[in-house]
Design a protein around this motif. Structure first.
Motif, mmCIF file in Angstrom:
data_model
loop_
_atom_site.group_PDB
_atom_site.id
_atom_site.type_symbol
_atom_site.label_atom_id
_atom_site.label_comp_id
_atom_site.label_asym_id
_atom_site.label_seq_id
_atom_site.Cartn_x
_atom_site.Cartn_y
_atom_site.Cartn_z
ATOM 1 N N MET A 1 0.829 -1.221 0.000
ATOM 2 C CA MET A 1 0.000 0.000 0.000
ATOM 3 C C MET A 1 0.860 1.266 0.000
ATOM 4 O O MET A 1 0.526 2.248 -0.653
ATOM 5 N N ARG A 2 1.999 1.240 0.719
ATOM 6 C CA ARG A 2 2.870 2.418 0.733
ATOM 7 C C ARG A 2 3.316 2.762 -0.687
ATOM 8 O O ARG A 2 3.301 3.928 -1.083
ATOM 9 N N ASP A 3 3.678 1.726 -1.460
ATOM 10 C CA ASP A 3 4.100 1.950 -2.850
ATOM 11 C C ASP A 3 2.965 2.564 -3.662
ATOM 12 O O ASP A 3 3.166 3.535 -4.395
ATOM 13 N N PHE A 4 1.792 1.976 -3.508
ATOM 14 C CA PHE A 4 0.633 2.485 -4.254
ATOM 15 C C PHE A 4 0.351 3.941 -3.888
ATOM 16 O O PHE A 4 0.157 4.793 -4.757
ATOM 17 N N LEU A 5 0.362 4.243 -2.578
ATOM 18 C CA LEU A 5 0.024 5.603 -2.132
ATOM 19 C C LEU A 5 1.115 6.608 -2.503
ATOM 20 O O LEU A 5 0.837 7.786 -2.711
ATOM 21 N N THR A 6 2.353 6.131 -2.595
ATOM 22 C CA THR A 6 3.442 7.020 -3.031
ATOM 23 C C THR A 6 3.286 7.334 -4.517
ATOM 24 O O THR A 6 3.407 8.486 -4.939
ATOM 25 N N ARG A 7 3.005 6.294 -5.295
ATOM 26 C CA ARG A 7 2.906 6.489 -6.757
ATOM 27 C C ARG A 7 1.628 7.217 -7.173
ATOM 28 O O ARG A 7 1.595 7.844 -8.230
ATOM 29 N N LEU A 8 0.581 7.109 -6.355
ATOM 30 C CA LEU A 8 -0.689 7.766 -6.686
ATOM 31 C C LEU A 8 -0.449 9.276 -6.858
ATOM 32 O O LEU A 8 0.051 9.926 -5.944
ATOM 33 N N PRO A 9 -0.788 9.839 -8.034
ATOM 34 C CA PRO A 9 -0.553 11.284 -8.227
ATOM 35 C C PRO A 9 -1.473 12.081 -7.304
ATOM 36 O O PRO A 9 -2.687 11.988 -7.402
ATOM 37 N N LYS A 10 -0.850 12.853 -6.422
ATOM 38 C CA LYS A 10 -1.624 13.554 -5.390
ATOM 39 C C LYS A 10 -1.527 15.080 -5.575
ATOM 40 O O LYS A 10 -0.434 15.599 -5.793
ATOM 41 N N ALA A 11 -2.661 15.730 -5.488
ATOM 42 C CA ALA A 11 -2.691 17.203 -5.513
ATOM 43 C C ALA A 11 -3.044 17.669 -4.109
ATOM 44 O O ALA A 11 -3.991 17.163 -3.503
ATOM 45 N N GLU A 12 -2.289 18.623 -3.638
ATOM 46 C CA GLU A 12 -2.532 19.138 -2.286
ATOM 47 C C GLU A 12 -3.184 20.514 -2.380
ATOM 48 O O GLU A 12 -2.601 21.446 -2.938
ATOM 49 N N LEU A 13 -4.377 20.631 -1.803
ATOM 50 C CA LEU A 13 -5.158 21.867 -1.925
ATOM 51 C C LEU A 13 -5.133 22.720 -0.664
ATOM 52 O O LEU A 13 -5.627 23.840 -0.658
ATOM 53 N N HIS A 14 -4.597 22.170 0.414
ATOM 54 C CA HIS A 14 -4.629 22.895 1.696
ATOM 55 C C HIS A 14 -3.297 22.716 2.419
ATOM 56 O O HIS A 14 -3.076 21.724 3.108
ATOM 57 N N LEU A 15 -2.435 23.693 2.197
ATOM 58 C CA LEU A 15 -1.110 23.703 2.823
ATOM 59 C C LEU A 15 -0.770 25.150 3.163
ATOM 60 O O LEU A 15 -0.946 26.037 2.318
ATOM 61 N N HIS A 16 -0.311 25.385 4.375
ATOM 62 C CA HIS A 16 0.210 26.720 4.718
ATOM 63 C C HIS A 16 1.715 26.621 4.546
ATOM 64 O O HIS A 16 2.374 25.846 5.261
ATOM 65 N N ILE A 17 2.258 27.399 3.635
ATOM 66 C CA ILE A 17 3.687 27.228 3.340
ATOM 67 C C ILE A 17 4.517 27.539 4.593
ATOM 68 O O ILE A 17 5.540 26.887 4.842
ATOM 69 N N GLU A 18 4.057 28.480 5.410
ATOM 70 C CA GLU A 18 4.792 28.773 6.665
ATOM 71 C C GLU A 18 4.731 27.586 7.628
ATOM 72 O O GLU A 18 5.587 27.466 8.502
ATOM 73 N N GLY A 19 3.719 26.757 7.460
ATOM 74 C CA GLY A 19 3.577 25.568 8.301
ATOM 75 C C GLY A 19 4.370 24.378 7.793
ATOM 76 O O GLY A 19 4.261 23.276 8.327
ATOM 77 N N SER A 20 5.131 24.608 6.726
ATOM 78 C CA SER A 20 6.010 23.543 6.211
ATOM 79 C C SER A 20 7.449 23.752 6.692
ATOM 80 O O SER A 20 8.355 23.041 6.257
ATOM 81 N N LEU A 21 7.639 24.741 7.579
ATOM 82 C CA LEU A 21 8.981 25.074 8.070
ATOM 83 C C LEU A 21 9.465 24.013 9.070
ATOM 84 O O LEU A 21 9.034 24.002 10.235
ATOM 85 N N GLU A 22 10.332 23.134 8.618
ATOM 86 C CA GLU A 22 10.855 22.079 9.491
ATOM 87 C C GLU A 22 11.851 22.690 10.486
ATOM 88 O O GLU A 22 12.535 23.672 10.171
ATOM 89 N N PRO A 23 11.951 22.122 11.679
ATOM 90 C CA PRO A 23 12.867 22.665 12.693
ATOM 91 C C PRO A 23 14.310 22.822 12.184
ATOM 92 O O PRO A 23 14.977 23.801 12.545
ATOM 93 N N GLU A 24 14.766 21.899 11.338
ATOM 94 C CA GLU A 24 16.155 22.005 10.816
ATOM 95 C C GLU A 24 16.337 23.303 10.035
ATOM 96 O O GLU A 24 17.334 24.011 10.209
ATOM 97 N N LEU A 25 15.373 23.608 9.156
ATOM 98 C CA LEU A 25 15.467 24.843 8.372
ATOM 99 C C LEU A 25 15.261 26.056 9.282
ATOM 100 O O LEU A 25 15.904 27.102 9.092
ATOM 101 N N MET A 26 14.404 25.920 10.282
ATOM 102 C CA MET A 26 14.197 27.019 11.234
ATOM 103 C C MET A 26 15.535 27.406 11.881
ATOM 104 O O MET A 26 15.881 28.595 11.962
#
Ligand code: ADE
Ligand code: ZN
Length: 324
Positions: A1-26
């Motif tokens: 299932m992980r392979d299938f879900l990885t390969r499944l083309p996914k569109a993301e409609l709800h993301l806050h780009i500021e909320g993608s700030l990982e602690p390492e980059l911070m």
């Protein structure tokens, strides 16, 4: 299932780009910009992400973004996310950004737009990833300020795929922003809004009736109002649901208690999204995998959910055909 879900083309409609700030980059950006953080290590940051509700998250979210100072920082933030998303089989990302949160600390809109625009072009060129931009207004601030920001954004109106509404929901109903969203409508800019995350079903109705939104971000509390459910089903209004976010912000206690299966059984137009992946324990793939574990969904269900997002994405028909 992980392979299938990885390969499944996914569109993301709800993301806050500021909320993608990982602690390492911070940490890297804090060092580059000479900014002191209230944490000693990356592990300390992650340990602090133990939220009791939306507000307790927002406090750290606004604090975290203080490291974003230059166009280069916004570029690096977005590219860092686009690369991770691409590796998870995400083919299209629609990102909210919060101009008021940056203006309030002296960062001009031009700085934000320059950095994000550069990253979007780079993502298209290097990753084949399409992106859309949603300028969000902070609902816990004045509507007058939001209107001013919309006017100030005139040089960038062409680059906005939509305007949105986010931040602390309770006590800040959509009606407060009717004039701002009417102005966006006159400018030909599509509208979306967070509603029914912590707020009542009336806020979902308010967003539909007073803001003219084409999508509801979250919307999970619609189930408390059967008439509203019928309307959302009849109109096939897209709900951008964020499973791991809802668990981390205690909208539900456990993912197994999440209303997603009921939303689907009601025939609603549901999509899966990550919201603030750096704060909530994972991006698109983790959200899909967590749903698989919690609900035991089959491939057809995930195809339907991913397909809903592609059909609702802010892309032209040529790109939609490529994404299908
Ligand atoms: N800003 C960033 N993430 C948010 C969320 N989940 N709800 C409201 N505002 C937000
Ligand atoms: Zn959100």
């Amino acid at each position: 299932m992980r392979d299938f879900l990885t390969r499944l083309p996914k569109a993301e409609l709800h993301l806050h780009i500021e909320g993608s700030l990982e602690p390492e980059l911070m940490f890297a950006l804090a060092e580059r910009n000479g900014i002191a953080l209230p944490y000693a290590t990356v592990e300390d940051v992650r340990a602090a992400y133990d939220f009791s509700d939306l507000q307790s998250f927002l406090d750290l979210y606004y604090q975290g973004m203080s490291v974003l100072q230059t166009a280069q920082d916004f570029h690096d933030l977005a590219m860092d996310y686009f690369r991770r998303a691409h590796a998870e089989g995400v083919v299209h990302v629609e990102m909210h950004f919060d101009p008021q949160a940056h203006l309030a600390r002296g960062i001009e809109l031009q700085v934000v737009m320059e950095g994000l625009s550069l990253a979007r072009r780079e993502a298209a060129r290097e990753l084949g990833l399409s992106t859309a931009l949603i300028m969000a207004f902070l609902r816990d601030r004045d509507a007058d300020e939001a209107l001013k920001v919309l006017e100030e954004a005139a040089p960038y109106w062409e680059m906005l795929d939509a305007v949105g509404l986010d931040s602390a929901e309770q006590g800040n109903p959509p009606e407060k922003f009717a004039e701002v969203f009417e102005r966006a409508r006159c400018l030909g800019i599509p509208r979306v809004a967070h509603a029914g995350e912590e707020g009542p079903p009336a806020y979902i109705r308010g967003a539909l009736d007073h803001l003219g939104v084409c999508r509801i971000d979250h919307g999970v509390r619609c189930l408390e109002d059967p008439e509203l459910v019928a309307r959302l089903r009849d109109e096939q209004t897209v709900l951008t649901v964020c499973p791991l976010s809802n668990v981390r912000l205690k909208v539900v206690e456990r993912l197994e208690d999440h209303p997603l299966p009921r939303l689907l059984a009601e025939g609603l137009n549901v999509t899966l999204n990550s919201d603030d992946p750096a704060y909530f324990g994972g991006g698109m793939l983790e959200n899909f995998l967590a749903c698989q574990r919690a609900f035991g969904w089959d491939e057809a269900t995930f195809r339907r959910l991913a397909g809903n997002a592609i059909e609702a994405a802010f892309v032209d028909e040529a790109r939609r055909d490529e994404l299908r």
